[in-house]
Design a protein around this motif. Sequence first.
Motif, PDB file in Angstrom:
ATOM      1  N   ILE A 144       0.540  -1.475  15.024  1.00 30.77           N
ATOM      2  CA  ILE A 144      -0.824  -1.342  14.626  1.00 30.77           C
ATOM      3  C   ILE A 144      -1.365   0.308  14.384  1.00 30.77           C
ATOM      4  CG2 ILE A 144      -3.316  -1.637  15.576  1.00 30.77           C
ATOM      5  CD1 ILE A 144      -2.030  -4.166  17.048  1.00 30.77           C
ATOM      6  N   GLY A 145      -0.633   1.300  15.005  1.00 37.76           N
ATOM      7  CA  GLY A 145      -1.191   2.552  14.879  1.00 37.76           C
ATOM      8  C   GLY A 145      -0.613   3.031  13.839  1.00 37.76           C
ATOM      9  N   ASN A 146       0.563   2.641  13.366  1.00 36.65           N
ATOM     10  CA  ASN A 146       1.119   3.167  12.193  1.00 36.65           C
ATOM     11  C   ASN A 146       0.317   2.580  10.844  1.00 36.65           C
ATOM     12  OD1 ASN A 146       3.161   4.964  13.343  1.00 36.65           O
ATOM     13  ND2 ASN A 146       4.681   2.933  13.529  1.00 36.65           N
ATOM     14  N   ALA A 147       0.129   1.396  11.067  1.00 37.35           N
ATOM     15  CA  ALA A 147      -0.790   0.590   9.960  1.00 37.35           C
ATOM     16  C   ALA A 147      -2.196   1.387   9.679  1.00 37.35           C
ATOM     17  CB  ALA A 147      -1.051  -0.773  10.101  1.00 37.35           C
ATOM     18  N   ARG A 148      -2.766   1.728  10.969  1.00 34.91           N
ATOM     19  CA  ARG A 148      -4.007   2.566  10.710  1.00 34.91           C
ATOM     20  C   ARG A 148      -3.840   3.905  10.048  1.00 34.91           C
ATOM     21  NH1 ARG A 148      -5.745  -0.142  15.830  1.00 34.91           N
ATOM     22  NH2 ARG A 148      -7.299  -1.645  15.151  1.00 34.91           N
ATOM     23  N   ARG A 149      -2.694   4.629  10.708  1.00 28.94           N
ATOM     24  CA  ARG A 149      -2.409   5.803  10.054  1.00 28.94           C
ATOM     25  C   ARG A 149      -2.103   5.756   8.697  1.00 28.94           C
ATOM     26  NH1 ARG A 149       1.289   6.972  13.023  1.00 28.94           N
ATOM     27  NH2 ARG A 149       3.011   7.071  11.709  1.00 28.94           N
ATOM     28  N   TRP A 150      -1.088   4.988   8.316  1.00 22.19           N
ATOM     29  CA  TRP A 150      -0.663   4.933   6.774  1.00 22.19           C
ATOM     30  C   TRP A 150      -1.865   4.489   5.745  1.00 22.19           C
ATOM     31  CZ3 TRP A 150       3.564   1.198   8.640  1.00 22.19           C
ATOM     32  CH2 TRP A 150       4.615   2.067   9.500  1.00 22.19           C
ATOM     33  N   LEU A 152      -3.308   0.943   4.192  1.00 24.03           N
ATOM     34  CA  LEU A 152      -2.737  -0.202   3.678  1.00 24.03           C
ATOM     35  C   LEU A 152      -3.242  -0.574   2.456  1.00 24.03           C
ATOM     36  CD1 LEU A 152      -2.715  -2.853   6.570  1.00 24.03           C
ATOM     37  CD2 LEU A 152      -0.825  -1.333   5.987  1.00 24.03           C
ATOM     38  N   ILE A 153      -2.328  -0.912   1.391  1.00 22.72           N
ATOM     39  CA  ILE A 153      -2.613  -1.419  -0.140  1.00 22.72           C
ATOM     40  C   ILE A 153      -3.143  -2.688   0.139  1.00 22.72           C
ATOM     41  CG2 ILE A 153      -2.018  -1.726  -2.318  1.00 22.72           C
ATOM     42  CD1 ILE A 153      -0.187   0.739  -1.871  1.00 22.72           C
ATOM     43  N   ASP A 154      -4.223  -2.947   0.088  1.00 19.23           N
ATOM     44  CA  ASP A 154      -5.106  -4.272   0.744  1.00 19.23           C
ATOM     45  C   ASP A 154      -4.433  -5.413  -0.286  1.00 19.23           C
ATOM     46  OD1 ASP A 154      -6.582  -5.645   2.409  1.00 19.23           O
ATOM     47  OD2 ASP A 154      -7.820  -5.934   0.696  1.00 19.23           O
ATOM     48  N   SER A 155      -4.253  -5.615  -1.487  1.00 18.57           N
ATOM     49  CA  SER A 155      -3.964  -6.880  -2.009  1.00 18.57           C
ATOM     50  C   SER A 155      -3.103  -6.450  -3.295  1.00 18.57           C
ATOM     51  CB  SER A 155      -5.403  -7.516  -2.425  1.00 18.57           C
ATOM     52  OG  SER A 155      -6.012  -8.049  -1.322  1.00 18.57           O
ATOM     53  N   VAL A 189       6.951   0.982   1.599  1.00 19.75           N
ATOM     54  CA  VAL A 189       6.384   2.173   1.686  1.00 19.75           C
ATOM     55  C   VAL A 189       6.474   2.807   0.312  1.00 19.75           C
ATOM     56  CG1 VAL A 189       6.750   4.455   2.752  1.00 19.75           C
ATOM     57  CG2 VAL A 189       7.148   2.380   4.175  1.00 19.75           C
ATOM     58  N   HIS A 190       5.354   3.665  -0.058  1.00 18.70           N
ATOM     59  CA  HIS A 190       5.358   3.755  -1.461  1.00 18.70           C
ATOM     60  C   HIS A 190       5.152   5.293  -1.337  1.00 18.70           C
ATOM     61  CE1 HIS A 190       3.599   0.766  -3.954  1.00 18.70           C
ATOM     62  NE2 HIS A 190       3.531   0.066  -3.003  1.00 18.70           N
ATOM     63  N   ASP A 191       4.944   6.102  -0.535  1.00 18.43           N
ATOM     64  CA  ASP A 191       5.164   7.595  -0.666  1.00 18.43           C
ATOM     65  C   ASP A 191       5.279   8.034   0.822  1.00 18.43           C
ATOM     66  OD1 ASP A 191       4.786  10.331  -1.121  1.00 18.43           O
ATOM     67  OD2 ASP A 191       3.117  10.312  -2.569  1.00 18.43           O
ATOM     68  N   TYR A 192       6.249   8.950   0.941  1.00 16.86           N
ATOM     69  CA  TYR A 192       6.318   9.484   2.309  1.00 16.86           C
ATOM     70  C   TYR A 192       5.666  10.806   2.471  1.00 16.86           C
ATOM     71  CZ  TYR A 192      10.314   6.470   3.350  1.00 16.86           C
ATOM     72  OH  TYR A 192      11.096   5.364   3.670  1.00 16.86           O
ATOM     73  N   VAL A 197       1.345   1.837   2.462  1.00 17.15           N
ATOM     74  CA  VAL A 197       2.360   0.795   2.433  1.00 17.15           C
ATOM     75  C   VAL A 197       1.518  -0.579   2.125  1.00 17.15           C
ATOM     76  CG1 VAL A 197       3.597   1.917   4.447  1.00 17.15           C
ATOM     77  CG2 VAL A 197       1.557   0.231   4.905  1.00 17.15           C
ATOM     78  N   GLU A 198       2.289  -1.430   1.493  1.00 20.33           N
ATOM     79  CA  GLU A 198       1.755  -2.785   1.186  1.00 20.33           C
ATOM     80  C   GLU A 198       2.521  -3.831   1.931  1.00 20.33           C
ATOM     81  OE1 GLU A 198       3.358  -4.476  -2.621  1.00 20.33           O
ATOM     82  OE2 GLU A 198       3.297  -2.206  -3.019  1.00 20.33           O
ATOM     83  N   VAL A 199       1.974  -4.678   2.580  1.00 23.57           N
ATOM     84  CA  VAL A 199       2.513  -5.754   3.449  1.00 23.57           C
ATOM     85  C   VAL A 199       3.117  -6.919   2.630  1.00 23.57           C
ATOM     86  CG1 VAL A 199       2.198  -7.318   5.347  1.00 23.57           C
ATOM     87  CG2 VAL A 199       0.631  -5.016   4.977  1.00 23.57           C
TER      88      VAL A 199
END
Length: 295
Positions: A144-150, A152-155, A189-192, A197-199
Amino acid sequence: MGSRHTGRCSMTQTRKKAAKPAAPVQSDWDRQLETERMHDRHYHRDPQPVPASRRFVVGQLVRYGSLPDCRVDVVEDEGRTLVISYANRGVKYGKPYDHGNRLPRVVRWHDVLPVVEEAPRQFTTDDNVWRRMTARPSTLDALIGNARRWGLIDSPDYQRSYVWTDENRANFLKSIFDQNDIGKFILVVHDYHETRVEVLDGKQRLKTLLDFTDSRFPYRGVYYHELHWRDRHIFNETLVQWIEVNRARVKRSDLLWLFLAVNAGGVPQTEEHVAHVRALYEEALRSEQALTLPA
């Protein structure tokens, strides 16, 4: 005084003469074999009831892990236990060595393979997209912490909108609190450097996790921030696996194929949505094939 001193010396000499003879010096082979049998007794205390389905004979060449030049020296327990020997050579600290002798290893038959002519490769391929992923064990709190930090590409265009009902979300959270498996998450993961990120798999679950920990809805009348500390700790420390896909290493058609392959479970996809993703997949294949054709 002198006689007492002489007596002690004579007693010491007598004890030295009565000492037991030294044990014979063991060879490297005997010492290693004794250690191997001790380990075997410790890790395999009960005889294996399953009979050996692969039969080995003394002198047969076999494969056991990465040990070099293995062969069978002893067959025991109706073929269930083997003593094999291997060449005492290899690489240590980056330097090759070869001591010129062989050492024993006590093994179970199912860990040993005979050296035979291998069949041609026909079931797997190195080009499989699953081989270009990285599996990362994690906790829910870290995910959850990584998802918030990264961010998300929503849709993405192949994803459906959020369709879970309150009942779906409650059942999912119940699985977490009951410590049941909640499946893996696949993140692209799109860009380091500026990570986005997209799910690809787990969108409904990850959205539920983010909303619940943001206290946007309660579970059985209790919001996340109201949980008992022990319930919250178990929730956060729940083990989960997420799989990372580097977008630079996969084609668009690979992502669409993955989506179709992994989204057969959970809340069923509608026929219309599956048809939509299949159309995107076929279009991506045509575009990629056109790029590879000579001008």
